[in-house]
Design a protein around this motif. Sequence first.
Motif, PDB file in Angstrom:
ATOM      1  N   ALA A  78       0.919  -1.049  -0.135  1.00  0.00           N
ATOM      2  CA  ALA A  78      -0.032  -0.168   0.084  1.00  0.00           C
ATOM      3  C   ALA A  78       0.944   1.314  -0.113  1.00  0.00           C
ATOM      4  O   ALA A  78       1.868   1.277   0.120  1.00  0.00           O
ATOM      5  N   GLY A  79       0.445   2.285  -0.302  1.00  0.00           N
ATOM      6  CA  GLY A  79       1.036   3.805  -0.243  1.00  0.00           C
ATOM      7  C   GLY A  79       0.100   4.851  -0.603  1.00  0.00           C
ATOM      8  O   GLY A  79      -0.944   4.702  -0.952  1.00  0.00           O
ATOM      9  N   VAL A  80       0.995   5.986  -0.964  1.00  0.00           N
ATOM     10  CA  VAL A  80       0.185   7.184  -1.598  1.00  0.00           C
ATOM     11  C   VAL A  80       1.085   7.632  -2.768  1.00  0.00           C
ATOM     12  O   VAL A  80       2.338   7.459  -2.788  1.00  0.00           O
ATOM     13  N   VAL A  81       0.200   7.886  -3.426  1.00  0.00           N
ATOM     14  CA  VAL A  81       1.073   8.447  -4.938  1.00  0.00           C
ATOM     15  C   VAL A  81       0.399   9.573  -5.345  1.00  0.00           C
ATOM     16  O   VAL A  81      -0.674   9.918  -5.261  1.00  0.00           O
ATOM     17  N   ARG A  82       1.204  10.423  -6.056  1.00  0.00           N
ATOM     18  CA  ARG A  82       0.634  11.729  -6.661  1.00  0.00           C
ATOM     19  C   ARG A  82       0.588  11.596  -8.202  1.00  0.00           C
ATOM     20  O   ARG A  82       1.821  11.369  -8.779  1.00  0.00           O
ATOM     21  N   PHE A  83      -0.518  12.125  -8.716  1.00  0.00           N
ATOM     22  CA  PHE A  83      -0.598  11.917 -10.110  1.00  0.00           C
ATOM     23  C   PHE A  83      -0.936  13.435 -10.855  1.00  0.00           C
ATOM     24  O   PHE A  83      -1.825  14.124 -10.255  1.00  0.00           O
ATOM     25  N   GLU A  84      -0.103  13.608 -11.965  1.00  0.00           N
ATOM     26  CA  GLU A  84      -0.518  15.095 -12.461  1.00  0.00           C
ATOM     27  C   GLU A  84      -1.852  15.265 -13.084  1.00  0.00           C
ATOM     28  O   GLU A  84      -2.683  16.034 -13.005  1.00  0.00           O
ATOM     29  N   SER A  85      -1.993  14.224 -14.216  1.00  0.00           N
ATOM     30  CA  SER A  85      -3.084  14.073 -14.914  1.00  0.00           C
ATOM     31  C   SER A  85      -4.303  13.187 -14.449  1.00  0.00           C
ATOM     32  O   SER A  85      -3.927  12.546 -13.122  1.00  0.00           O
TER      33      SER A  85
END
Length: 138
Positions: A78-85
């Motif tokens: 599990a985790g956290v991710v940042r997506f631009e679009s």
Amino acid sequence: MPLLDSAEDLIGLDDGVFYVQDVDGFDGNESPVDGSWPEVIDNCIQVPTLGGALTASVRLECWDEVPEWPDDWWEAGAGVVRFESAEICVTSFFGLEFVAYLDLGRTESRWSFRVLRPDGPDGPDGPDEAYLLQFWPG
């Protein structure tokens, strides 16, 4: 807590790895460095498979909040991710294959996610491995 969107497809594995990446925001110039599983950088999640697999079935799901636990699956990471679009997809190691496009519905956002594996083995005619990645805001 409705399922907002989903996509699923088979991916050929190069070196036992597949990626879930931002369609527009990932240029391939960064590499994960922290050694976590799965490995995360902005706009990309690198998922090393359990070993020896040539293909994997990958399902992506977008939820409006933390989804209930699906039957017959266990959490592998599990985790956290940042997506631009707002659009992500599954890709191979060398970026030769792009499948399972998913619209997250929000740009410039952080997403909590979990990677799940099935409890039982896949059938003899199925993919070598199977993964479910669930995303929700956060």
